[in-house]
Enzyme design. Structure first.
Site, PDB file in Angstrom:
ATOM      1  N   GLY A  59      21.574  45.075  13.617  1.00 47.50           N
ATOM      2  CA  GLY A  59      21.302  45.810  14.690  1.00 47.50           C
ATOM      3  C   GLY A  59      20.275  47.198  14.034  1.00 47.50           C
ATOM      4  N   SER A  60      20.613  48.271  14.647  1.00 43.06           N
ATOM      5  CA  SER A  60      19.519  49.750  14.473  1.00 43.06           C
ATOM      6  C   SER A  60      19.432  49.866  13.302  1.00 43.06           C
ATOM      7  CB  SER A  60      20.068  50.644  15.166  1.00 43.06           C
ATOM      8  OG  SER A  60      20.289  50.350  16.695  1.00 43.06           O
TER       9      SER A  60
END
Length: 234
Positions: A59-60
């Site tokens: 993810g981020s």
């Protein structure tokens, strides 16, 4: 780790602590765990070291690497404005969303607000070939070499198999998988000024009667110029 799992109602958890300058692994743990002398006393699903043997979408947490790669390649200027289209953008025939609507953001703001759209646009300007190569330099797609049996290489498909939407989503950590040690070591690269080294689990071996040094690790490699790593850190 036990407390964090309990507070968040999680099924499992992992922790890695790495010295940013040497690559020494100071802590490596996962829960639920098992007793190696009595593995039959725990479910077989527990018989693994999750931070090394599990691959998950990051993810981020990979956005700093995308931005670092674009800065290093000259595809992004530190004060450039990126149009984040008020939280909804169409890329490669798909709609991308941000958690909150933003219009124009600088690279610093893209990171601060964790904008998927801003990161994707930065990656598209960089290009899939250079993004892929940057992720490989940060250590994704291959084992770290720590020497723990069963270490996963993660998943990073070759850029020739990417569509435009893949470049966008991989830039913010979807469509790629890493183990937690890879991720910690990649962040260590930025924290240490741009140098990748293989993480080390054991510093010395001390048999009875004498101490024996662990063989030296192979030399590291430069991933980023020091000034680029310092800029991303700030």
């Amino acid at each position: 780790l036990e407390g964090a799992i309990a507070r968040n109602g999680a099924k499992a958890g992992s922790v890695v602590v790495v010295d940013p300058w040497t690559g020494r692994v100071l802590a490596l743990a996962s829960l639920p765990s098992f007793d190696p002398s009595n593995p039959g006393g725990s479910p077989s699903a527990n018989w693994r070291l999750r931070p090394v043997q599990d691959a998950l979408e990051p993810g981020s947490t990979v956005k700093p690497f995308t931005i670092a790669a674009a800065l290093a390649a000259g595809a992004l200027k530190p004060n450039q404005s990126i149009n984040c289209e008020n939280g909804v953008a169409r890329i490669g025939g798909r709609r991308l969303h941000d958690a909150h609507p933003y219009e124009w953001l600088t690279p610093t703001q893209v990171l601060a607000h964790s904008s998927n759209i801003g990161t994707a646009k930065i990656a598209l300007d960089l290009g899939k070939k250079d993004l892929y190569r940057a992720f490989r330099r940060f250590g994704f797609g291959e084992p770290t070499g720590i020497g723990v049996p069963g270490e996963t290489a993660g998943i990073l498909r070759h850029y020739r198999r990417w569509y435009e939407i893949d470049t966008a989503t991989i830039s913010f950590g979807h469509g790629v998988a890493v183990n937690l040690l890879q991720l910690a070591n990649a962040h260590r690269v930025i924290a240490s000024g741009g140098q990748w080294v293989s993480p080390r689990l054991v510093r010395t071996i001390e048999p009875v009667g004498r101490a024996a040094s662990v063989p030296p690790l192979p030399p590291g490699r430069r991933v980023l110029r020091a000034e680029t790593a310092e800029r991303v850190t700030r």
